[in-house]
Write an enzyme that holds these catalytic residues in place. Sequence first.
Site, mmCIF file in Angstrom:
data_model
loop_
_atom_site.group_PDB
_atom_site.id
_atom_site.type_symbol
_atom_site.label_atom_id
_atom_site.label_comp_id
_atom_site.label_asym_id
_atom_site.label_seq_id
_atom_site.Cartn_x
_atom_site.Cartn_y
_atom_site.Cartn_z
ATOM 1 N N GLY A 46 42.936 3.156 -16.358
ATOM 2 C CA GLY A 46 42.260 2.953 -17.643
ATOM 3 C C GLY A 46 43.159 3.141 -18.848
ATOM 4 O O GLY A 46 42.778 2.787 -19.965
ATOM 5 N N GLU A 47 44.344 3.708 -18.656
ATOM 6 C CA GLU A 47 45.264 3.838 -19.796
ATOM 7 C C GLU A 47 45.698 2.451 -20.256
ATOM 8 O O GLU A 47 45.746 1.507 -19.473
ATOM 9 C CB GLU A 47 46.499 4.662 -19.394
ATOM 10 N N LYS A 201 11.180 4.742 -44.986
ATOM 11 C CA LYS A 201 11.071 5.069 -43.563
ATOM 12 C C LYS A 201 11.493 6.494 -43.289
ATOM 13 O O LYS A 201 12.208 7.098 -44.083
ATOM 14 C CB LYS A 201 11.913 4.117 -42.724
ATOM 15 N N ASP A 233 22.043 -3.228 -34.959
ATOM 16 C CA ASP A 233 22.512 -2.641 -33.694
ATOM 17 C C ASP A 233 21.480 -2.969 -32.607
ATOM 18 O O ASP A 233 21.515 -4.035 -32.005
ATOM 19 C CB ASP A 233 22.697 -1.135 -33.902
HETATM 20 C C1 R5P Z 1 21.249 2.666 -40.754
HETATM 21 O O1 R5P Z 1 21.510 3.561 -41.538
HETATM 22 C C2 R5P Z 1 21.984 1.375 -40.744
HETATM 23 O O2 R5P Z 1 22.194 0.900 -42.041
HETATM 24 C C3 R5P Z 1 21.255 0.339 -39.904
HETATM 25 O O3 R5P Z 1 19.987 0.109 -40.474
HETATM 26 C C4 R5P Z 1 21.093 0.797 -38.484
HETATM 27 O O4 R5P Z 1 22.268 1.326 -37.989
HETATM 28 C C5 R5P Z 1 20.675 -0.373 -37.619
HETATM 29 O O5 R5P Z 1 20.516 0.089 -36.308
HETATM 30 P P1 R5P Z 1 19.385 -0.493 -35.367
HETATM 31 O O6 R5P Z 1 19.552 -1.988 -35.377
HETATM 32 O O7 R5P Z 1 19.685 0.107 -34.013
HETATM 33 O O8 R5P Z 1 18.071 -0.040 -35.883
#
Ligand code: R5P
Length: 328
Positions: A46-47, A201, A233
Amino acid sequence: MSDIETTTSKRLLLVSGRANEPLAEAVALELGTKLASLTAYDFANGEIFVRFNESVRGTDAFVLQSHSDPINKWIMEQMLIIDALRRASARRITVVVPYYGYARQDKKHRGREPISARLVSDLMRTAGADRLMAVDLHTSQIQGFFDGPVDHLFALNLLAEHVRKNIDVSKITVVSPDAGRVRVAERWTDVLGSPLAIIHKRRDPDIPNEVRVLEVVGDVKDRICLLVDDIVDTGGTIIKAAETLFDYGASAVIVAASHAVLSDNAAERLQQSRITEVIVTDTLPVTQAQSFEKLTVLSIAPLLATAINEVFNEGSVTQLFDDGRLQA
Ligand code: R5P
């Protein structure tokens, strides 16, 4: 921008790690140069091994690596490339991170936690980086984590141009998915001349990635809501935000974000959601498994190339934004 070597006696060396080679190739094309010849491979355990196949002595080196999955491997590879450059007498080393990994861990939320974003900067600096270039850092204070000059680039104009071309901006309300993004959303309202709404939120600190949307502040009824965020994400934040906006009477929801992390089954969930379009850039490579019909990927390569050229020629990156040369 193509005659770099004739405008100065310095030599620009564009180096790519293995994380996002198509983006690096596109930047090289924009700059009218070629990527440095670099051998990089993994050993059985893995290195990582890297070696330049050409002299780098005296060069102005730009090391492009997106901190994509597998993120720890690509960060380490970038450090090794920087170390190799330093030991082979590169004159100046600029780390180009279209997406800066660990940026969301920029403070201690509770005791006994690291400040990971700071550590990433320290690692780069220790390896031998002189400057940092990054696109849409999660928070501006990360600029202060790196002990050297930082060029902070913004994808906003690129994303906004796509929005302007495809949507009637008079019908748009820009929406910040949380209080932390309001400043960025305000920049969007300035560019588009649209009103602003905010989603309030609350996040449960014990459940990472779990988001609870509470309410919308601002008028979104019968509006095309443009949700702006830095990162998509898991998609959890924007999907829940979109559902809330529809509950409040939005006619449509479009998403614009700089970084397409798209982990887990984000692609599938976003495709199945009521969101019309998700507009992102290629700061991170988007694999086939991460692609989906509603996804539009815009190239950040011209922006990076322009900024690299400006740094190389000792120009002003700030001025590029101020005088509109970085408007798409
Ligand atoms: C949060 O502070 C970021 O600005 C994004 O809203 C967040 O990281 C998005 O992550 P996910 O798509 O998993 O909700």
